[in-house]
Design a protein around this motif. Structure first.
Motif, PDB file in Angstrom:
ATOM      1  N   SER A   1       0.855  -1.182   0.000  1.00  0.00           N
ATOM      2  CA  SER A   1       0.000   0.000   0.000  1.00  0.00           C
ATOM      3  C   SER A   1       0.891   1.233   0.000  1.00  0.00           C
ATOM      4  O   SER A   1       2.119   1.122   0.051  1.00  0.00           O
ATOM      5  N   LEU A   2       0.268   2.423  -0.058  1.00  0.00           N
ATOM      6  CA  LEU A   2       1.035   3.658  -0.138  1.00  0.00           C
ATOM      7  C   LEU A   2       2.029   3.775   1.016  1.00  0.00           C
ATOM      8  O   LEU A   2       3.165   4.212   0.835  1.00  0.00           O
ATOM      9  N   LEU A   3       1.616   3.362   2.215  1.00  0.00           N
ATOM     10  CA  LEU A   3       2.520   3.266   3.364  1.00  0.00           C
ATOM     11  C   LEU A   3       2.264   1.941   4.044  1.00  0.00           C
ATOM     12  O   LEU A   3       1.160   1.677   4.525  1.00  0.00           O
ATOM     13  N   HIS A   4       3.279   1.080   4.047  1.00  0.00           N
ATOM     14  CA  HIS A   4       3.170  -0.269   4.618  1.00  0.00           C
ATOM     15  C   HIS A   4       4.246  -0.416   5.681  1.00  0.00           C
ATOM     16  O   HIS A   4       5.436  -0.393   5.375  1.00  0.00           O
ATOM     17  N   VAL A   5       3.820  -0.520   6.928  1.00  0.00           N
ATOM     18  CA  VAL A   5       4.762  -0.614   8.050  1.00  0.00           C
ATOM     19  C   VAL A   5       4.639  -1.984   8.695  1.00  0.00           C
ATOM     20  O   VAL A   5       3.547  -2.380   9.116  1.00  0.00           O
ATOM     21  N   ALA A   6       5.747  -2.704   8.767  1.00  0.00           N
ATOM     22  CA  ALA A   6       5.775  -4.001   9.438  1.00  0.00           C
ATOM     23  C   ALA A   6       6.399  -3.797  10.815  1.00  0.00           C
ATOM     24  O   ALA A   6       7.613  -3.828  10.971  1.00  0.00           O
ATOM     25  N   GLY A   7       5.561  -3.523  11.800  1.00  0.00           N
ATOM     26  CA  GLY A   7       6.059  -3.243  13.136  1.00  0.00           C
ATOM     27  C   GLY A   7       5.193  -2.207  13.830  1.00  0.00           C
ATOM     28  O   GLY A   7       4.105  -1.862  13.377  1.00  0.00           O
ATOM     29  N   THR A   8       5.676  -1.690  14.944  1.00  0.00           N
ATOM     30  CA  THR A   8       4.928  -0.719  15.734  1.00  0.00           C
ATOM     31  C   THR A   8       5.069   0.680  15.154  1.00  0.00           C
ATOM     32  O   THR A   8       6.144   1.090  14.753  1.00  0.00           O
ATOM     33  N   VAL A   9       3.947   1.404  15.111  1.00  0.00           N
ATOM     34  CA  VAL A   9       3.942   2.775  14.616  1.00  0.00           C
ATOM     35  C   VAL A   9       3.628   3.714  15.780  1.00  0.00           C
ATOM     36  O   VAL A   9       2.659   3.503  16.508  1.00  0.00           O
ATOM     37  N   GLN A  10       4.437   4.720  15.971  1.00  0.00           N
ATOM     38  CA  GLN A  10       4.207   5.716  17.021  1.00  0.00           C
ATOM     39  C   GLN A  10       3.967   7.067  16.378  1.00  0.00           C
ATOM     40  O   GLN A  10       4.731   7.512  15.521  1.00  0.00           O
ATOM     41  N   VAL A  11       2.892   7.720  16.801  1.00  0.00           N
ATOM     42  CA  VAL A  11       2.586   9.070  16.322  1.00  0.00           C
ATOM     43  C   VAL A  11       2.768  10.037  17.483  1.00  0.00           C
ATOM     44  O   VAL A  11       2.099   9.927  18.504  1.00  0.00           O
ATOM     45  N   GLY A  12       3.679  10.979  17.346  1.00  0.00           N
ATOM     46  CA  GLY A  12       3.919  11.955  18.403  1.00  0.00           C
ATOM     47  C   GLY A  12       4.790  11.409  19.518  1.00  0.00           C
ATOM     48  O   GLY A  12       5.385  10.329  19.421  1.00  0.00           O
ATOM     49  N   VAL A  13       4.854  12.161  20.615  1.00  0.00           N
ATOM     50  CA  VAL A  13       5.662  11.820  21.780  1.00  0.00           C
ATOM     51  C   VAL A  13       4.754  11.757  22.995  1.00  0.00           C
ATOM     52  O   VAL A  13       3.835  12.571  23.142  1.00  0.00           O
ATOM     53  N   ASP A  14       4.995  10.778  23.857  1.00  0.00           N
ATOM     54  CA  ASP A  14       4.174  10.625  25.059  1.00  0.00           C
ATOM     55  C   ASP A  14       4.146  11.933  25.840  1.00  0.00           C
ATOM     56  O   ASP A  14       5.188  12.510  26.157  1.00  0.00           O
TER      57      ASP A  14
END
Length: 206
Positions: free
Chosen positions: A124-137
């Motif tokens: 797909s346009l963006l294919h991530v195999a693993g954990t995705v994090q958006v931003g910072v805690d």
């Protein structure tokens, strides 16, 4: 070539070791084969690689490669058309271990522009195999997923700390905040549910 060793091509005062200058922008080419001495280019043929490497003082003469970017043909270039040249870009990095990790790309941009992170053949346009994090805690960031229908989306509203699913005509269909779930339309459950502390405004079918 300046006294400090900087080389200029189209630039008489090179600021870097290799400085290519042109009024409409300098260019650098890496090719497989040369004009007049053509070679067969098939799926997997390397077109060119940029290496980022060094010679650390703790090694006698070993050339250590830390990262590289490689262009590779992703199909045969056997059609007599200059635009028939499918290719992909691969990005490699070496981790902090004694094991070589440059054999498999960390990220790939395929011939269709799809980006794969941790996967060599993105689907797909963006294919991530693993954990995705958006931003910072502890740092506020909204996340929005859009559908094919205008106004429909799935939103994490960071400032309100709630999850919102927006449906037809941009109306809120479901909202989750502080442990509470608000459903603006009918709710259908196929199975068993616990209705303790449940406030239902609408139709509920089991």
């Amino acid at each position: 070539i300046l006294a400090n060793g900087n080389v200029g091509i189209g630039n008489t005062v090179p600021a870097y070791q290799l400085d290519i200058g042109k009024a409409d922008g300098g260019t650098l080419g890496l090719s497989r084969g040369v004009s007049g001495s053509n070679v067969a280019i098939t799926d997997g043929s390397e077109l060119g690689t940029i290496y980022f490497h060094g010679y650390d003082v703790t090694h006698s003469a070993a050339n250590q490669i830390g990262a590289m970017i490689r262009a590779e043909a992703s199909d045969a270039w056997d059609t007599d058309d200059v635009d028939q040249a499918p290719a992909e870009l691969q990005f490699f990095t070496q981790d902090n271990s004694n094991t070589a990790t440059l054999a498999v790309p960390r990220m790939t941009i395929n011939q269709d522009g799809d980006v794969g992170i941790g996967v060599a053949a993105p689907g797909s346009l963006l294919h991530v195999a693993g954990t995705v994090q958006v931003g910072v805690d502890g740092t506020s960031h909204d996340v929005v997923f859009y559908s094919d229908t205008a106004g429909d989306n799935f939103t994490w509203d960071a400032s309100e700390e709630k999850l919102i699913i927006t449906g037809t005509n941009g109306q809120t269909a479901l909202e989750v905040a502080d442990g509470s779930v608000t459903i603006a339309d009918d709710l259908a459950v196929d199975g068993t549910t616990n209705l303790d502390n449940t406030d239902i405004d609408g139709t509920f079918a089991v």
